[in-house]
Design a protein around this motif. Sequence first.
Motif, PDB file in Angstrom:
ATOM      1  N   TRP A 167       8.886  39.416 -11.150  1.00 20.87           N
ATOM      2  CA  TRP A 167       9.751  38.258 -11.413  1.00 20.87           C
ATOM      3  C   TRP A 167       8.937  37.083 -11.966  1.00 20.87           C
ATOM      4  O   TRP A 167       9.324  36.448 -12.943  1.00 20.87           O
ATOM      5  N   THR A 189       9.442  35.959 -15.974  1.00 15.61           N
ATOM      6  CA  THR A 189      10.000  34.616 -16.177  1.00 15.61           C
ATOM      7  C   THR A 189       8.966  33.692 -16.814  1.00 15.61           C
ATOM      8  O   THR A 189       9.323  32.714 -17.468  1.00 15.61           O
ATOM      9  N   TRP A 207       9.165  35.268 -20.880  1.00 15.70           N
ATOM     10  CA  TRP A 207      10.377  35.598 -21.632  1.00 15.70           C
ATOM     11  C   TRP A 207      10.682  34.575 -22.724  1.00 15.70           C
ATOM     12  O   TRP A 207      10.843  34.927 -23.893  1.00 15.70           O
ATOM     13  N   ILE A 267      16.503  37.039 -15.573  1.00 15.63           N
ATOM     14  CA  ILE A 267      15.180  36.575 -16.008  1.00 15.63           C
ATOM     15  C   ILE A 267      15.296  35.580 -17.159  1.00 15.63           C
ATOM     16  O   ILE A 267      14.577  34.575 -17.194  1.00 15.63           O
ATOM     17  N   VAL A 296      16.427  31.977 -16.020  1.00 17.02           N
ATOM     18  CA  VAL A 296      15.413  31.437 -15.108  1.00 17.02           C
ATOM     19  C   VAL A 296      14.133  31.097 -15.872  1.00 17.02           C
ATOM     20  O   VAL A 296      13.499  30.068 -15.620  1.00 17.02           O
ATOM     21  N   SER A 297      13.769  31.939 -16.832  1.00 16.39           N
ATOM     22  CA  SER A 297      12.592  31.655 -17.653  1.00 16.39           C
ATOM     23  C   SER A 297      12.781  30.370 -18.456  1.00 16.39           C
ATOM     24  O   SER A 297      11.854  29.552 -18.570  1.00 16.39           O
ATOM     25  N   ARG A 350      12.414  27.445 -15.926  1.00 22.25           N
ATOM     26  CA  ARG A 350      11.047  27.233 -15.456  1.00 22.25           C
ATOM     27  C   ARG A 350      10.130  26.724 -16.569  1.00 22.25           C
ATOM     28  O   ARG A 350       9.307  25.826 -16.353  1.00 22.25           O
ATOM     29  N   TRP A 391       7.087  27.487 -12.587  1.00 30.24           N
ATOM     30  CA  TRP A 391       6.476  28.182 -13.733  1.00 30.24           C
ATOM     31  C   TRP A 391       5.016  28.438 -13.397  1.00 30.24           C
ATOM     32  O   TRP A 391       4.157  27.587 -13.608  1.00 30.24           O
TER      33      TRP A 391
END
Length: 398
Positions: free
Chosen positions: A277, A281, A284, A375, A378-379, A382, A389
Motif C-alpha cells: 500500500w 500510493t 501511482w 490506490i 489515495v496516491s 498523499r 506520503w
Amino acid sequence: LILTVAIIFLLAAVASSAGLLILQIGLWRVFAVAPQLKGQAADSALPDTSLTVVVPAYNEELNIAACLQSVLDSTPPCTDWSVLVVDDASTDATAEIAHQTALDHSEICSVLQSGPRPQGERWVGKNWACCRAMEQVTSKWVLFIDADVRLRPDALRRALGQAIEESADLFSLAPRLECGCLAEWMVQPIMASLLGLGFPIEATNDPNSDVAFAAGPFMLFSSEAYAAIGGHKQLAAEVVEDLALARLIKSGGYRLSYQLGLDAVMLRMYQDLPALWEGWTKNWLIGLDRDVLRAIGASGVVLQMFTVPWLVLPTALVLLVLLPELGMWWRWSLGLACVALLQQWLLRWWNLRRFDLPMRHWWLMGAGGLLVGLIGPVSVWRTLTGRGWTWKGRSLAG
C-alpha cells in the motif's frame, strides 16, 4: 427504474469485458515486438572493462543477504568488477548482515555507510545513498540494483556484454515480478499487466523519440554518461528517480536501451499489505506524470475491469430470481460477467506463459482491482498534500 438498473448492469459487464479484451490485445502486440536481453555466446570473451555493482539499502534485513549472494554468485561480468553496498542509515540488521557478507567476500565486496543527509537539502528515496556510492566508484560502468532484486548467475555478464555491443549509456532491464504474500497475489499480476502495456518500449529504444523509460531495480550506466547528466545528485528530490534519470540520458543525447530481462532479473517488491500500500500510493500519481485525472481514471478503469464482473455475477443471479420479468437482461449480464471472468483467467494464463507467474489465487483479481481502485485517489491525496506520503516510514514531502 428497474429497467434502467438492468441496462446499467449490462453496460457495466460490457465495459469490463471490452476493457479486458483491449488490455489483452495490447499486451500481445507489445510483447510480440519487445526487445529482450540476449543470451551469452558460449565462446564470448570476458569484456576488458570494469564494473561496480551498487546496492543501496535501507532497512532491508529480509532481502540484503539473498540479494548479495545472487550478485556474488554471478559469472564474472568483466575483467575487473566489485560490489558496493551502501547502508542508508538502516535501523535494523541490514548493515550487520551486509558487513558479514562483505567479510566473506572481501576481495570484491565492501560496505559504505551513507552518513547523514545534508542539512537544508531535500533528499528522498535512495538518491543520497547512490550519490555517496559514486564518490567511491572509479569503474567504467556502474550498475544500480535494489536490495529486493535477485540475479541469475549470467545476468551481469549478458547485460554488460549487450550494453557494450549496443554502445548504450544506460542499459535497463525489466525484471520478472514475483509474489509471496496474499496482497501481492491480489495486486502484482494486475500491475505487471498494466506496466507491460504501459511500457513505451519501442519509443524508449528509438533515438529519435523523446520518450524515455527505465526500470529502477536494474540500471546499468556508463560512468562517463552518468557523470555528464549529474547523476542522482542532479535529482535529489525526485521520488521516481529511474524515470528522471532515463529522461536526462535521452535529453542529453545519450543512448538509452530498455530490454526485457525476465529470465535474468527477479524482483519481489513487497513483504506484506502495508508495504504494498505504501509503495504503490507513493508511485501511482508520479508514474502517471502527476496527472490527477489520469491517475484517478486509471484506477477506476482497473476497478471496472477486475472488480465489477465479480459484483455483477452474484447480483445478476439474485435479480434473475427476484425479477424474472427482466430475465433477458440479467442473463445477458450474467453471460458477459462470466466472459469477463474467463478473460481474467486467460490474462493470468498469459502471465504464466510469458512471465512464468503461477496461476495461484487468480480468482483474487477482483479484490486486487478494488485495492488498485483505492490506490489511485489515495496516491493523489498523499502526493499533493504530503500527508502519509512515505517510503519505509521516511517522509517524502518537501
